[in-house]
Design a protein around this motif. Structure first.
Motif, PDB file in Angstrom:
ATOM      1  N   ARG A  33       0.821  -1.213   0.000  1.00 48.26           N
ATOM      2  CA  ARG A  33       0.000   0.000   0.000  1.00 48.26           C
ATOM      3  C   ARG A  33       0.849   1.255   0.000  1.00 48.26           C
ATOM      4  NH1 ARG A  33       2.425   2.153   3.295  1.00 48.26           N
ATOM      5  NH2 ARG A  33       2.499   1.877   5.545  1.00 48.26           N
ATOM      6  N   GLY A  38      -2.430  11.098   6.413  1.00 51.30           N
ATOM      7  CA  GLY A  38      -2.990  10.474   7.619  1.00 51.30           C
ATOM      8  C   GLY A  38      -1.980   9.471   8.161  1.00 51.30           C
ATOM      9  N   GLU A  39      -0.889   9.991   8.755  1.00 50.04           N
ATOM     10  CA  GLU A  39       0.188   9.102   9.208  1.00 50.04           C
ATOM     11  C   GLU A  39       0.252   9.098  10.730  1.00 50.04           C
ATOM     12  OE1 GLU A  39       1.385   6.598   7.324  1.00 50.04           O
ATOM     13  OE2 GLU A  39       2.292   7.999   5.915  1.00 50.04           O
ATOM     14  N   ASP A  42      -3.723   5.988  12.728  1.00 51.29           N
ATOM     15  CA  ASP A  42      -4.604   4.800  12.805  1.00 51.29           C
ATOM     16  C   ASP A  42      -4.705   4.231  14.224  1.00 51.29           C
ATOM     17  OD1 ASP A  42      -2.003   3.703  12.668  1.00 51.29           O
ATOM     18  OD2 ASP A  42      -2.515   2.199  11.147  1.00 51.29           O
ATOM     19  N   CYS A 171       1.259  -2.164  15.600  1.00 53.42           N
ATOM     20  CA  CYS A 171       0.769  -1.335  14.488  1.00 53.42           C
ATOM     21  C   CYS A 171      -0.724  -1.090  14.578  1.00 53.42           C
ATOM     22  CB  CYS A 171       1.091  -2.028  13.163  1.00 53.42           C
ATOM     23  SG  CYS A 171       0.228  -3.583  12.955  1.00 53.42           S
ATOM     24  N   GLY A 172      -1.180  -0.087  13.821  1.00 57.01           N
ATOM     25  CA  GLY A 172      -2.616   0.149  13.664  1.00 57.01           C
ATOM     26  C   GLY A 172      -3.165  -0.791  12.589  1.00 57.01           C
ATOM     27  N   GLY A 339       4.502   6.254   5.755  1.00 56.43           N
ATOM     28  CA  GLY A 339       4.560   5.043   6.578  1.00 56.43           C
ATOM     29  C   GLY A 339       5.095   5.320   7.972  1.00 56.43           C
TER      30      GLY A 339
HETATM   31  C1  GLA Z   1       3.079   1.556   9.876  1.00 63.37           C
HETATM   32  C2  GLA Z   1       1.975   0.835  10.640  1.00 63.37           C
HETATM   33  C3  GLA Z   1       0.607   1.465  10.367  1.00 63.37           C
HETATM   34  C4  GLA Z   1       0.643   2.974  10.570  1.00 63.37           C
HETATM   35  C5  GLA Z   1       1.850   3.605   9.882  1.00 63.37           C
HETATM   36  C6  GLA Z   1       2.008   5.055  10.227  1.00 63.37           C
HETATM   37  O1  GLA Z   1       2.919   1.371   8.496  1.00 63.37           O
HETATM   38  O2  GLA Z   1       1.940  -0.529  10.288  1.00 63.37           O
HETATM   39  O3  GLA Z   1      -0.378   0.864  11.161  1.00 63.37           O
HETATM   40  O4  GLA Z   1       0.604   3.294  11.937  1.00 63.37           O
HETATM   41  O5  GLA Z   1       3.057   2.939  10.186  1.00 63.37           O
HETATM   42  O6  GLA Z   1       0.940   5.779   9.783  1.00 63.37           O
END
Ligand code: GLA
Length: 389
Positions: A33, A38-39, A42, A171-172, A339
Motif C-alpha cells: 500500500r 494520515g500518518e 490509525d 501497528c494500527g 509510513g
Molecule cells: C506503519 C503501521 C501502520 C501505521 C503507519 C504510520 O505502516 O503498520 O499501522 O501506523 O506505520 O501511519
C-alpha cells in the motif's frame, strides 16, 4: 475474486511449488500500500487515506494430510518446516506466515498442515507494507484452503494481531485494511475507530504518485514506533484523569491538550498535538481530493511531513532531504515521508511530463548529498487481496 497480477509473473511461484511438492497449488495475492495522507493516526482511532498498489505478495499453497507446515521463500531463498503445535517467532520472514497461523489457532479455527511458497515484488523495507501483504495473502489462502469462512474485516484484524504478537510491532489497522479492501483507481478513506470506510476516486489528471525510496532501512522503526504509541496513550491517560469518557486522542480537543498535558510534559504534548493536527488535515485533504484540488492536497502533504519530522520525530535526515529538495520544484505539488518512518519512501505528487527530468536531478543530488542510491518508481493502484485460481 480474480484480480490482476500486475507485473509479477505468477508462474515463478507456481513452478517452485510444483517442483518442491509435486502437485498443483492454489494461488493468492495481497498488495502492498501507499498512504496519501494520515500518518500515525490509525492507532489513535483517527483517519487514514491509503490505497492498494500494483506490487504484491503472492503465495502458492496446498493442503497436507499431516500437521506439518512446509514453507519456502523465494526472496530469501530459504525453506522452513515445523509442526502446527510448534509455532514460534524467530525475527525472520517466517514470522509473517506463522504469526497468522498462530492467530487462526488462537481463534479456534480448524486448520491442518499445509505447503506454502511465498514470493512477491513489493520492495522490502521501503515502507510499502510488504509484511501486511504477506500476512493477508497467507490468511486469504488458509481461509479458502480450510473453508474457514472468515469475513474480510476479520482477516484484516487477525493480520494486525499477528503483527503485534509475532513481529512485535503494535501497528494500527491501516496496512492490513488497505491490503484487504483496496480498490483499483481509488484510495480508501478509513475511520480507524468505527472501521467505516469509503472509496475516494484518485483523479489526478496529468499528475502521478512517485515514490522516492531513500534506501535507508528502518532499524529504529519498531522500537520507536511502539514508543510513539505509548506517548500518545500517556497523553490520553492524563486527559482522562479530568475527563473520564475520553478513550483515545480522537476524543481529545486542542484545549484539553493544553490544559492537561502541556504543563506535565512538553514532549508528550508535541506528539499528541501532531496527531490532532493530522486528523484535521486528513479530513480536509480528502475534500481536496474529492474536488480535484491536487495543489491544496499537496500543500497539506508538505505540512504533514513537517509535523512528522519536527513534532512526531519519525523522519530521518535522508527523508527530510528528499522532501526539502522537491519543495520548491514547481512540478512537484506535494511530498512527504510515508509510513512508519526512519527510512523507506517519500511519496511525491509530480506532473507527469516532468517525472523523468526530476528523477534524474534528484537521484544525482541525493547520491552527492548522502552517498546513497535513490530508487524512484511510480505506483498504480490495484484491487485488494484475492485468489488467482
Ligand atoms: C506503519 C503501521 C501502520 C501505521 C503507519 C504510520 O505502516 O503498520 O499501522 O501506523 O506505520 O501511519
Amino acid at each position: 475474486m480474480n484480480v490482476n497480477t500486475g507485473k509479477y509473473n505468477i508462474d515463478i511461484v507456481k513452478n517452485k511449488f510444483r517442483e518442491l511438492f509435486q502437485e498443483e497449488p492454489r494461488l493468492f495475492r495481497s498488495p502492498g500500500r501507499i498512504n496519501i495522507i494520515g500518518e500515525h493516526t490509525d492507532y489513535n482511532d483517527g483517519f487514514v487515506l491509503p490505497a492498494a498498489i500494483d506490487q504484491a505478495a503472492y503465495v502458492a499453497v496446498g493442503k497436507r494430510s499431516d500437521d506439518m507446515i512446509h514453507l519456502a521463500s523465494l526472496a530469501f531463498n530459504e525453506t522452513y518446516s515445523c509442526r502446527l503445535s510448534e509455532l514460534r517467532p524467530s525475527k525472520s520472514w517466517t514470522d509473517y506466515v506463522l504469526g497468522v497461523v498462530d492467530q487462526l489457532l488462537k481463534n479456534g479455527c480448524d486448520i491442518g498442515g499445509f505447503n506454502l511458497v511465498l514470493d512477491g515484488d513489493i520492495k522490502i523495507g521501503a515502507g510499502l507494507s510488504s509484511s501486511a501483504a504477506v500476512e493477508c495473502s497467507v490468511l486469504f489462502a488458509l481461509n479458502e484452503l480450510f473453508a474457514l469462512g472468515l469475513p474480510k474485516m476479520q482477516i484484516a484484524k487477525l493480520a494486525q494481531a499477528a503483527e503485534h504478537q509475532f513481529a512485535g510491532v503494535k501497528c494500527g489497522i491501516m496496512d492490513q485494511f488497505a491490503s484487504v479492501f483496496g480498490k483499483a483507481g481509488h484510495a480508501v478513506q478509513l475511520d480507524c475507530r468505527s472501521l467505516e470506510y469509503q472509496y475516494v476516486p484518485i483523479q489526478m489528471d496529468g499528475i502521478k504518485m512517485v515514490m522516492f525510496n531513500s534506501n535507508v532501512s528502518h532499524s529504529l522503526a519498531s522500537s520507536e514506533y511502539n514508543t510513539r504509541r505509548q506517548q500518545c496513550e500517556q497523553g490520553v491517560a492524563w486527559v482522562r484523569q479530568y475527563v473520564p469518557n475520553i478513550r483515545s486522542l480522537r476524543d481529545v480537543s486542542q484545549t484539553q491538550l493544553e490544559q492537561y498535558v502541556l504543563h506535565r510534559d512538553a514532549l508528550i504534548y508535541k506528539r499528541c498535538r501532531y496527531v490532532l493536527d493530522e486528523n484535521a488535515r486528513l479530513l480536509s485533504a480528502c475534500d481536496d481530493l474529492k474536488k480535484g484540488d491536487i495543489a491544496a492536497l499537496g500543500e497539506k502533504m508538505f505540512l504533514t511531513h513537517e509535523g512528522l519530522s519536527k513534532a512526531y520525530e519519525v523522519s530521518c535526515t535522508e527523508l527530510d532531504w528528499l522532501v526539502e529538495f522537491v519543495r520548491h520544484e514547481s512540478d512537484v505539488l506535494g511530498a512527504r515521508m510515508m509510513g512508519g518512518g526512519f527510512g523507506g519512501c517519500s511519496i511525491n505528487l509530480v506532473k507527469e511530463n516532468a517525472i523523468d527530468v526530476l528523477v534524474e536531478k534528484v537521484s544525482k543530488a541525493y547520491k552527492h548529498a548522502t552517498g546513497l542510491t535513490l530508487d524512484a518508481f511510480t505506483v498504480t493502484t490495484s484491487e485488494g487481496s484475492g485468489s488467482l485460481d
